[in-house]
Design an enzyme around this catalytic site. Structure first.
Site, PDB file in Angstrom:
ATOM      1  N   GLU A  95       5.498 -25.853 -17.451  1.00 24.80           N
ATOM      2  CA  GLU A  95       6.372 -26.492 -17.675  1.00 24.80           C
ATOM      3  C   GLU A  95       6.904 -27.776 -17.081  1.00 24.80           C
ATOM      4  O   GLU A  95       7.390 -27.443 -15.338  1.00 24.80           O
ATOM      5  CB  GLU A  95       7.455 -25.541 -17.003  1.00 24.80           C
ATOM      6  CG  GLU A  95       9.407 -25.835 -17.810  1.00 24.80           C
ATOM      7  CD  GLU A  95       9.658 -26.730 -16.908  1.00 24.80           C
ATOM      8  OE1 GLU A  95      10.102 -27.670 -17.532  1.00 24.80           O
ATOM      9  OE2 GLU A  95      10.749 -26.448 -16.149  1.00 24.80           O
ATOM     10  N   LEU A  96       6.253 -28.497 -17.529  1.00 26.39           N
ATOM     11  CA  LEU A  96       6.431 -29.836 -16.907  1.00 26.39           C
ATOM     12  C   LEU A  96       7.544 -31.046 -16.394  1.00 26.39           C
ATOM     13  O   LEU A  96       8.185 -30.083 -16.932  1.00 26.39           O
ATOM     14  CB  LEU A  96       4.484 -30.263 -17.020  1.00 26.39           C
ATOM     15  CG  LEU A  96       3.916 -29.370 -16.802  1.00 26.39           C
ATOM     16  CD1 LEU A  96       2.517 -30.077 -17.274  1.00 26.39           C
ATOM     17  CD2 LEU A  96       3.277 -28.681 -15.230  1.00 26.39           C
ATOM     18  N   TRP A 104      11.354 -27.160  -5.947  1.00 24.33           N
ATOM     19  CA  TRP A 104      12.071 -27.053  -5.244  1.00 24.33           C
ATOM     20  C   TRP A 104      13.482 -26.981  -5.355  1.00 24.33           C
ATOM     21  O   TRP A 104      14.335 -27.093  -5.480  1.00 24.33           O
ATOM     22  CB  TRP A 104      11.855 -27.571  -3.804  1.00 24.33           C
ATOM     23  CG  TRP A 104      11.334 -29.220  -4.400  1.00 24.33           C
ATOM     24  CD1 TRP A 104      10.294 -29.268  -4.274  1.00 24.33           C
ATOM     25  CD2 TRP A 104      11.550 -30.340  -5.043  1.00 24.33           C
ATOM     26  NE1 TRP A 104       9.935 -30.820  -4.912  1.00 24.33           N
ATOM     27  CE2 TRP A 104      11.210 -31.540  -5.096  1.00 24.33           C
ATOM     28  CE3 TRP A 104      13.630 -30.788  -4.966  1.00 24.33           C
ATOM     29  CZ2 TRP A 104      11.598 -32.811  -5.814  1.00 24.33           C
ATOM     30  CZ3 TRP A 104      14.152 -32.286  -5.409  1.00 24.33           C
ATOM     31  CH2 TRP A 104      12.948 -33.207  -5.735  1.00 24.33           C
ATOM     32  N   GLU A 145       8.186 -41.039 -15.468  1.00 20.01           N
ATOM     33  CA  GLU A 145       9.628 -39.665 -14.739  1.00 20.01           C
ATOM     34  C   GLU A 145      10.381 -40.513 -13.693  1.00 20.01           C
ATOM     35  O   GLU A 145       9.449 -40.583 -12.891  1.00 20.01           O
ATOM     36  CB  GLU A 145       9.524 -37.745 -14.526  1.00 20.01           C
ATOM     37  CG  GLU A 145      10.603 -37.545 -14.690  1.00 20.01           C
ATOM     38  CD  GLU A 145       9.399 -35.927 -14.175  1.00 20.01           C
ATOM     39  OE1 GLU A 145      11.005 -34.808 -14.504  1.00 20.01           O
ATOM     40  OE2 GLU A 145       8.809 -35.581 -14.189  1.00 20.01           O
ATOM     41  N   LYS A 170       4.773 -18.137  -5.015  1.00 17.17           N
ATOM     42  CA  LYS A 170       4.926 -18.856  -4.357  1.00 17.17           C
ATOM     43  C   LYS A 170       5.783 -20.244  -4.070  1.00 17.17           C
ATOM     44  O   LYS A 170       5.946 -20.411  -5.264  1.00 17.17           O
ATOM     45  CB  LYS A 170       2.830 -19.542  -4.086  1.00 17.17           C
ATOM     46  CG  LYS A 170       3.641 -20.944  -2.771  1.00 17.17           C
ATOM     47  CD  LYS A 170       2.494 -21.849  -3.733  1.00 17.17           C
ATOM     48  CE  LYS A 170       3.064 -23.220  -3.549  1.00 17.17           C
ATOM     49  NZ  LYS A 170       4.202 -23.742  -3.062  1.00 17.17           N
ATOM     50  N   PRO A 171       7.276 -19.979  -3.633  1.00 17.73           N
ATOM     51  CA  PRO A 171       8.211 -20.743  -3.337  1.00 17.73           C
ATOM     52  C   PRO A 171       7.700 -22.062  -2.770  1.00 17.73           C
ATOM     53  O   PRO A 171       6.900 -22.422  -2.646  1.00 17.73           O
ATOM     54  CB  PRO A 171       9.018 -19.992  -2.428  1.00 17.73           C
ATOM     55  CG  PRO A 171       8.039 -19.097  -1.826  1.00 17.73           C
ATOM     56  CD  PRO A 171       7.062 -19.034  -2.215  1.00 17.73           C
ATOM     57  N   ALA A 172       8.361 -22.989  -2.948  1.00 16.83           N
ATOM     58  CA  ALA A 172       8.504 -24.432  -2.970  1.00 16.83           C
ATOM     59  C   ALA A 172       8.246 -24.931  -1.146  1.00 16.83           C
ATOM     60  O   ALA A 172       9.014 -23.923  -0.533  1.00 16.83           O
ATOM     61  CB  ALA A 172       9.442 -25.602  -2.973  1.00 16.83           C
ATOM     62  N   SER A 173       7.783 -25.331  -0.405  1.00 16.19           N
ATOM     63  CA  SER A 173       7.607 -25.505   0.542  1.00 16.19           C
ATOM     64  C   SER A 173       9.167 -25.838   0.847  1.00 16.19           C
ATOM     65  O   SER A 173       9.634 -25.345   2.370  1.00 16.19           O
ATOM     66  CB  SER A 173       6.580 -26.617   0.807  1.00 16.19           C
ATOM     67  OG  SER A 173       5.144 -25.536   1.133  1.00 16.19           O
ATOM     68  N   GLU A 185       9.342 -20.681 -20.978  1.00 14.61           N
ATOM     69  CA  GLU A 185       9.883 -20.090 -20.062  1.00 14.61           C
ATOM     70  C   GLU A 185      11.015 -19.758 -21.502  1.00 14.61           C
ATOM     71  O   GLU A 185      11.473 -19.941 -22.830  1.00 14.61           O
ATOM     72  CB  GLU A 185      10.506 -20.430 -19.314  1.00 14.61           C
ATOM     73  CG  GLU A 185       9.611 -21.777 -18.478  1.00 14.61           C
ATOM     74  CD  GLU A 185       8.656 -20.509 -17.370  1.00 14.61           C
ATOM     75  OE1 GLU A 185       8.819 -19.415 -17.594  1.00 14.61           O
ATOM     76  OE2 GLU A 185       8.113 -21.339 -16.792  1.00 14.61           O
ATOM     77  N   CYS A 232      14.614 -31.108 -14.229  1.00 15.51           N
ATOM     78  CA  CYS A 232      13.057 -32.027 -15.176  1.00 15.51           C
ATOM     79  C   CYS A 232      13.633 -32.109 -17.540  1.00 15.51           C
ATOM     80  O   CYS A 232      13.131 -33.364 -17.662  1.00 15.51           O
ATOM     81  CB  CYS A 232      12.355 -30.439 -15.676  1.00 15.51           C
ATOM     82  SG  CYS A 232      11.311 -30.385 -14.414  1.00 15.51           S
ATOM     83  N   GLY A 248       6.631 -27.568 -12.465  1.00 17.31           N
ATOM     84  CA  GLY A 248       6.086 -28.879 -11.719  1.00 17.31           C
ATOM     85  C   GLY A 248       5.461 -29.920 -12.015  1.00 17.31           C
ATOM     86  O   GLY A 248       6.187 -30.389 -13.409  1.00 17.31           O
TER      87      GLY A 248
END
Length: 476
Positions: free
Chosen positions: A244-245, A145, A380, A169-172, A457, A278, A222
């Site tokens: 990609e975390l 998101w 983080e 799937k997009p973020a809720s 990416e 991030c 995420g």
């Protein structure tokens, strides 16, 4: 708003929905379907059915669709930026930059698509060896998101240019801009079924993407623990996985740095998007001889940040995206205070006043004197909190910087070519900036080392990750 499957807008089979809030007010302003594994299966079937025709379209033709989509996104960027601000919370100016970044990414991969080619060699005794690069098939993407539009572009740009079809799937908490962008691409000539968006929870739709046997690659952005689960779920079908975390990016300010530029770099690098990036600056290491002056300048500059609704004129930092993130940030700063782990120089609480009621606001915060084991240095911190640590040398700064399980980005601020060389060689990170931070053009590969992720990416590297090699030996 509905989800997009096979070119059609549709509700979830269950009929259930998810509320989408405006983080500036905490009020619901739209809903999206609460999809499940059955809805994901419909989307995979659509992507499978569309793959053959899309993969056989000419490279130039696929690129033309991406260019046309980017052109329409630029034409509607103001409308899209307002929608992004409403669901995500960032200031309108930042949202506009993100929408234009989505268009930049599509244009980059549109320009790259026509250059795809394989290899050839004449091998005595074997004949002619051809190595073709072919698309993988149906690919899946799970996006967060914090930068939903940009990260959507990072994933669909190379996948579609390479000839794959996709289920995303997009973020809720921030699905609306992504759905709108997908609709724009459909209007720009992207055939139905090539790009499908299924809304729902990560536990249901996200895991279904990772597990579905027909999906050949999963790209996830995420949290670290969720990324590990995605990798485990994808393993039985031997899927390709790009992760990609999280990150805990260090910024090192040497004694000869331009202090004014470094202060501005730290402010933008930490407080852009309310610190929900991030690759944000999350740990600041400053040489002792300039630490007092730098910290004073930084604290004054951070105090001038205007917090509020991102659609209001003059606001330079919006709210956090949701209550969970706000509670986590508040708890991390509370722990610092409870354990006497440093001095809060500015901020350190939720702002008060009628303008902030109901919203997920946290004041931009600077903390000094943080010990090595503080949560602000070991985990983080995904919000507007910046710890400052004085160091005696570049060697000490590098030791601090590398003392983490992450390794996404890092920056060094100095004019000394020797220090630049030492820092660039010594920093364990997937991306190192010099006298800048946070900027990521689509032309360069981006990703992390250690627990910050796998593969890359952006750049040509991302395109290659969406292609399979097929070797053909021809005996004349």
């Amino acid at each position: 708003m509905q989800m997009l499957i096979d070119g059609d807008w549709t509700d979830a089979e269950s009929g259930e929905t998810i509320a989408v809030e405006n983080p500036a007010t905490g009020t619901v302003f739209d809903t999206v379907p609460l999809g499940d594994a059955g809805d994901l299966g419909r989307a995979v079937d659509a992507a499978t059915g569309a793959f053959d025709a899309w993969s056989h379209r000419s490279l130039r033709d696929r690129g033309r669709v991406l260019f046309t989509g980017a052109e329409e996104v630029r034409r509607r960027n103001g409308e899209l930026a307002a929608l992004l601000t409403a669901e995500q919370g960032k200031p309108y100016r930042e949202a506009l930059d993100e929408i234009n970044g989505f268009a930049n990414t599509l244009e980059y991969y549109g320009s790259l698509s026509a250059s795809l080619r394989g290899d050839y060699a004449k091998l005595p005794g074997y004949g002619h060896a051809l190595v073709a690069k072919v698309p993988l098939g149906v690919c899946g993407a799970i996006i967060p998101w914090n930068m939903p539009a940009l990260i959507m572009g990072w994933k669909i740009g190379p996948a579609l240019a390479a000839g794959n079809t996709m289920v995303l799937k997009p973020a809720s908490t921030a699905p609306l801009t992504c759905l709108t962008l997908a609709g724009i691409l459909g209007g720009a000539g992207l055939p139905g079924g090539v790009l499908n968006l299924v809304t729902g929870s990560g536990e249901t739709v996200g895991r279904a993407i990772a597990r579905h046997p027909a999906i050949r690659k999963v790209s996830f952005t995420g949290e670290v623990e969720t990324g590990k689960q995605v990798m485990a779920d994808a393993a039985p079908a031997m899927k390709r996985v790009t992760l990609e975390l999280g990150g805990s990016d260090p910024m090192i300010v040497c004694a000869d740095a331009d202090l004014a530029e470094a202060v501005e770099g730290a402010v933008r690098g930490r407080f852009y998007n309310c610190g929900q990036t991030c690759t944000a600056v999350k740990r600041l290491f400053v040489f002792e001889e300039i630490a007092d002056r730098f910290t004073e300048m930084l604290t004054e500059r951070v105090g001038s940040i205007t917090v509020g609704d991102g659609m209001q004129k003059g606001v330079t930092m919006g709210p956090l995206n949701n209550r969970t993130v706000l509670d986590r940030i508040a708890a991390q700063v509370a722990q610092v205070r409870e354990r006497d782990e440093g001095s809060v120089l500015t901020g350190g609480d939720m702002p008060e006043g009628q303008a902030f009621e109901g919203g997920y606001y946290y004041a931009p915060t600077v903390v000094s004197g943080v010990p090595d084991d503080s949560v602000l240095l070991t985990e983080e911190v995904f919000g507007p909190v910046l710890p400052v640590v004085a160091v005696g040398s570049l060697e000490e700064a590098l030791a601090y910087a590398n003392r983490t399980r992450f390794g996404l980005g890092a920056s060094v601020w100095t004019k000394n070519i020797g220090d630049i060389t030492q820092a660039c060689e010594g920093l364990r990170a997937g991306m190192v900036w010099v006298n800048q931070h946070l900027r990521i053009p689509p032309e360069v590969p981006f990703g992390g080392v250690n627990e910050s992720g796998l593969y890359r990416e952006n750049g040509y590297d991302a395109l290659e990750n969406y292609l399979e090699r097929k070797t053909v030996l021809i005996r004349p």
